[in-house]
Design a protein around this motif. Structure first.
Motif, mmCIF file in Angstrom:
data_model
loop_
_atom_site.group_PDB
_atom_site.id
_atom_site.type_symbol
_atom_site.label_atom_id
_atom_site.label_comp_id
_atom_site.label_asym_id
_atom_site.label_seq_id
_atom_site.Cartn_x
_atom_site.Cartn_y
_atom_site.Cartn_z
ATOM 1 N N PHE A 1 -1.448 106.674 -23.109
ATOM 2 C CA PHE A 1 -0.961 107.650 -24.089
ATOM 3 C C PHE A 1 -1.590 107.314 -25.433
ATOM 4 O O PHE A 1 -2.037 106.179 -25.667
ATOM 5 C CB PHE A 1 0.564 107.688 -24.162
ATOM 6 C CG PHE A 1 1.241 106.377 -24.450
ATOM 7 C CD1 PHE A 1 1.395 105.903 -25.754
ATOM 8 C CD2 PHE A 1 1.760 105.601 -23.412
ATOM 9 C CE1 PHE A 1 2.034 104.704 -26.021
ATOM 10 C CE2 PHE A 1 2.410 104.395 -23.670
ATOM 11 C CZ PHE A 1 2.545 103.945 -24.980
ATOM 12 N N TYR A 2 -1.638 108.295 -26.334
ATOM 13 C CA TYR A 2 -2.348 108.081 -27.595
ATOM 14 C C TYR A 2 -1.892 109.083 -28.642
ATOM 15 O O TYR A 2 -1.216 110.078 -28.342
ATOM 16 C CB TYR A 2 -3.866 108.184 -27.388
ATOM 17 C CG TYR A 2 -4.373 109.577 -27.057
ATOM 18 C CD1 TYR A 2 -4.999 110.360 -28.022
ATOM 19 C CD2 TYR A 2 -4.208 110.112 -25.780
ATOM 20 C CE1 TYR A 2 -5.455 111.629 -27.726
ATOM 21 C CE2 TYR A 2 -4.668 111.376 -25.470
ATOM 22 C CZ TYR A 2 -5.292 112.137 -26.445
ATOM 23 O OH TYR A 2 -5.745 113.402 -26.159
ATOM 24 N N CYS A 3 -2.288 108.824 -29.876
ATOM 25 C CA CYS A 3 -2.014 109.729 -31.003
ATOM 26 C C CYS A 3 -3.100 110.796 -31.059
ATOM 27 O O CYS A 3 -4.293 110.481 -31.016
ATOM 28 C CB CYS A 3 -1.983 108.939 -32.309
ATOM 29 S SG CYS A 3 -1.729 109.968 -33.778
ATOM 30 N N THR A 4 -2.694 112.050 -31.151
ATOM 31 C CA THR A 4 -3.652 113.161 -31.146
ATOM 32 C C THR A 4 -4.039 113.624 -32.547
ATOM 33 O O THR A 4 -4.972 114.419 -32.690
ATOM 34 C CB THR A 4 -3.062 114.353 -30.384
ATOM 35 O OG1 THR A 4 -1.797 114.696 -30.960
ATOM 36 C CG2 THR A 4 -2.881 114.038 -28.913
ATOM 37 N N ASP A 5 -3.329 113.195 -33.570
ATOM 38 C CA ASP A 5 -3.586 113.674 -34.927
ATOM 39 C C ASP A 5 -4.186 112.536 -35.748
ATOM 40 O O ASP A 5 -3.555 111.507 -35.950
ATOM 41 C CB ASP A 5 -2.282 114.168 -35.565
ATOM 42 C CG ASP A 5 -2.521 114.916 -36.857
ATOM 43 O OD1 ASP A 5 -3.152 114.359 -37.768
ATOM 44 O OD2 ASP A 5 -2.073 116.076 -36.957
#
Length: 653
Positions: free
Chosen positions: A619-623
């Motif tokens: 999972f990761y940060c998209t912004d």
């Protein structure tokens, strides 16, 4: 520095104009000056800001476009009636209830008419309302954070088109049905249309302190198609006016069968008297089912409840307070001048623009100038109500707005033009072509008591040859015209999200002063909020797993989780711990079948994830949030159903 940029820009424009005019055999210095002048009027230098916000409906996108004027730059898309993966609207667990209806979860609609909340007939910068056509609804958008905060379904209605126009102080937001129905809706032959089908005009009350909406009452009307509306102003404060067509009550081939009558109607409703009648208990309480969806700013969560009844007033209940005024022919627009005296119709098949008089309407009522009654509703004499007609305006008049100098501007769909005419003598004083097939137009404050004027915008249906091709369909567009002088001048073409219909514009200062920068973390009452990283954790409840996660530049906590099993429902409750303006964080996990989350500073959002196979899932940060944005990631281990893998997570201590 700014003057230097201006000189460079003018020089560039002039050079370009010289090149192109030179290719055709000469230099048109007048054309060069005109182009340079137009460019300077729409140029917003880097770091500068637009003077106006323009809020344009998204039509079949179901959303709202926010455009800066005069630049024409798209500033934001506000999700309203359609799911939006960018902002997780309709995807996150908190916002899913916003799209609930009596028909279930509806992820789309067709939005046409924005309307500001008003104080004394002038936009107050608090709220923006917009309608949904397909599944009849009215939405309220909060202009402090540009978010949809409430959606109210309208029962006994279909094709909620003459909506959501407000009274002078937004006491009521109205919603008229375009497609008449049997009421209650039941299994009857369509051939019984003229006998069984009815229309309704709904009056939605707004709480002045909170903005909260409630369906106050409905008027049962003959089975016509109710198209647009505008409320009275000043002397006509207590009244609201609706256009309607298909007075023939046709139910097939309407382009032929609904165009037989020489005149259709504008409906005049004394809403103040109808309000009093409803308060006295007149009419009948009818059992219905309609959704009322509200987003709570404290819990960051929406809820949906089903309302169960509505009061309906018939023509017998409202006698003496509802009238029909004839208007030529198949009208669309129904627009009230700033002085509240003149009501302008827009007959799509008419050869004139009719201008009706409120004071003459009252006198016609007093003098009994009534031609007939339809279902108990008096039809007033056309000439008795007429202030005048704008002759030879063009082809296909649709919609009229007003400036601050005593002029009206009408969009002409068939002849693709805007026509400017005087409110004093109803004479045409100017016209400009539009490109092409203009629908609505908009002037900042152009439907209010005090227009700001300055610009008129054309919202066009066709853009052939104006932009680079994009396959079989070309996008819709708007055009900006300067109306500060005697003659209108085209300044700018720009694309919009499709399909724009009506729009509302106001000075930026009206909204900027109340703009919200962050959500206060201390005031976050979301039931799954995690307000400090030390409290991050993972909790199992049967086959439900709740991840209490925090995000801050540039990591999640926890960022490694084990013990999730196939068949689990994993709820990621993510709180953005930032308290700086414009530092959102995103969240996405491999295999999610909905969307990312976009979490504002101080906010909590929830994503439901149901892994289908064992394995490792990143999972990761998209912004993009910092220089180490790429490092803002983690892993979740999914084991087979029935596995004995312990539920563990790292706390980052």
């Amino acid at each position: 520095m700014k003057s230097m940029l201006t000189l460079l820009l003018i020089s560039s424009i002039a050079t370009s104009a010289l090149f192109f005019t030179g290719c055709s055999g000469g230099t048109d210095t007048k054309a060069i000056g005109s182009v340079a002048d137009a460019a300077m009027k729409v140029y917003v230098a880097p770091g500068a800001k637009d003077e106006f916000y323009d809020f344009a409906s998204g039509g079949f996108s179901g959303q709202m476009a926010v455009i800066g004027l005069p630049s024409g730059r798209l500033i934001r898309v506000i999700p309203v009636f359609s799911m939006d993966p960018e902002k997780a609207y309709g995807f996150s667990e908190e916002t899913k209830p916003m799209l609930m209806t009596s028909h279930g979860f509806i992820p789309w609609d067709d939005s046409h008419h924005p309307e500001f909340s008003m104080s004394d007939g002038v936009p107050d910068g608090r709220f923006l309302f917009i309608n949904a056509n397909n599944t009849p609804r009215v939405a309220r958008i909060d202009l402090t954070d540009f978010r949809t905060k409430e959606i109210l379904e309208i029962p006994n209605s279909s094709g909620n088109h003459s909506s959501p126009f407000t009274t002078e102080n937004s006491e009521y937001i109205v919603a008229g049905t375009r497609f008449s129905l049997p009421i209650p809706n039941e299994d009857v032959s369509i051939q019984a249309y003229s006998e069984k089908f009815k229309g309704t005009l709904s009056f939605v009350k707004m709480d002045k302190a909170t903005g909260r909406l409630s369906l106050a009452f409905q008027l049962m009307m003959p089975g016509f198609d109710y198209d647009l509306a505008h409320a009275g102003k000043g002397p006509s404060h207590d009244w609201i006016f609706f256009s309607c067509y298909n007075t023939e009550k046709a139910n097939t081939m309407l382009e032929i069968n609904a165009s037989q009558n020489d005149k259709d109607f504008i409906v005049a409703v004394n809403w103040k008297k109808c309000e009093e009648l409803a308060a006295q208990g007149k009419g009948q309480i009818v059992n219905v089912s309609y959704a009322h969806n509200i987003y709570n700013d404290e819990t960051h969560t929406a809820s949906s409840v089903m309302e169960k009844d509505v009061r309906i007033l018939t023509s017998a209940d409202t006698k003496g307070n509802v009238y029909y005024m004839p208007t030529p022919k198949s009208p669309h627009g129904c627009d009230v001048a700033p002085n509240g005296e003149l009501i302008v119709g827009g007959g799509k098949l008419a050869t004139v623009i009719p201008v009706l008089s409120f004071s003459k309407m009252l006198k016609a009522i007093q003098d009994g100038k009534i031609d007939k009654e339809i279902d108990g509703i008096p039809v007033l004499n056309y000439k008795a109500c007429l202030a005048g007609e704008v002759e030879k305006p063009g082809l296909g008049p649709l919609h009229t707005e007003f400036d601050d100098k005593g002029f009206a501007y009408t969009s002409m769909f068939v002849s693709s033009e805007i026509v400017k005419w005087s409110l004093k003598d109803f004479k045409v004083v100017d016209r400009v072509p539009t490109y092409y097939s203009i629908g609505h137009l908009g002037i900042p404050g152009g439907d209010t008591k005090k227009p700001w004027g300055k610009y008129v915008l054309a919202y066009n249906k066709i853009t052939k040859d104006r932009f680079l091709p994009t396959g079989p369909e070309l996008f819709q567009s708007a055009q900006l015209y300067d109306i500060t002088g005697e003659k209108m001048k085209l300044l700018l073409d720009f694309p919009t999200i499709g399909e724009p219909h009506y729009a509302q514009a106001c000075p930026a200062d009206l909204i900027v002063k109340n703009s919200k920068k962050i959500y206060q973390l201390a005031q976050n009452k979301h039931p799954y909020a995690t307000k400090k990283e030390a409290d991050a954790r993972v909790v199992r409840k049967g086959n439900e797993v709740h991840v209490y996660m925090t995000s801050i530049r540039s990591h999640f906590a926890p960022d490694n989780i084990e013990g999730i099993k196939v068949g689990d429902k994993v709820y990621w409750h993510i709180t953005n711990l930032e308290q700086d303006w414009d530092v959102p964080h995103g969240f996405a996990v491999l295999g999610a079948n909905n969307s990312e989350l976009l979490i504002m500073p101080g906010e909590t959002c929830t994503l439901l994830w149901e892994p289908k196979t064992p394995g490792i899932y990143p999972f990761y940060c998209t912004d993009f949030c910092s220089a180490l944005h790429q490092e803002m990631q983690g892993y979740v281990r999914v084991s087979p159903s029935g596995s004995s893998t312990a539920l563990t997570w790292n706390s980052r201590k």
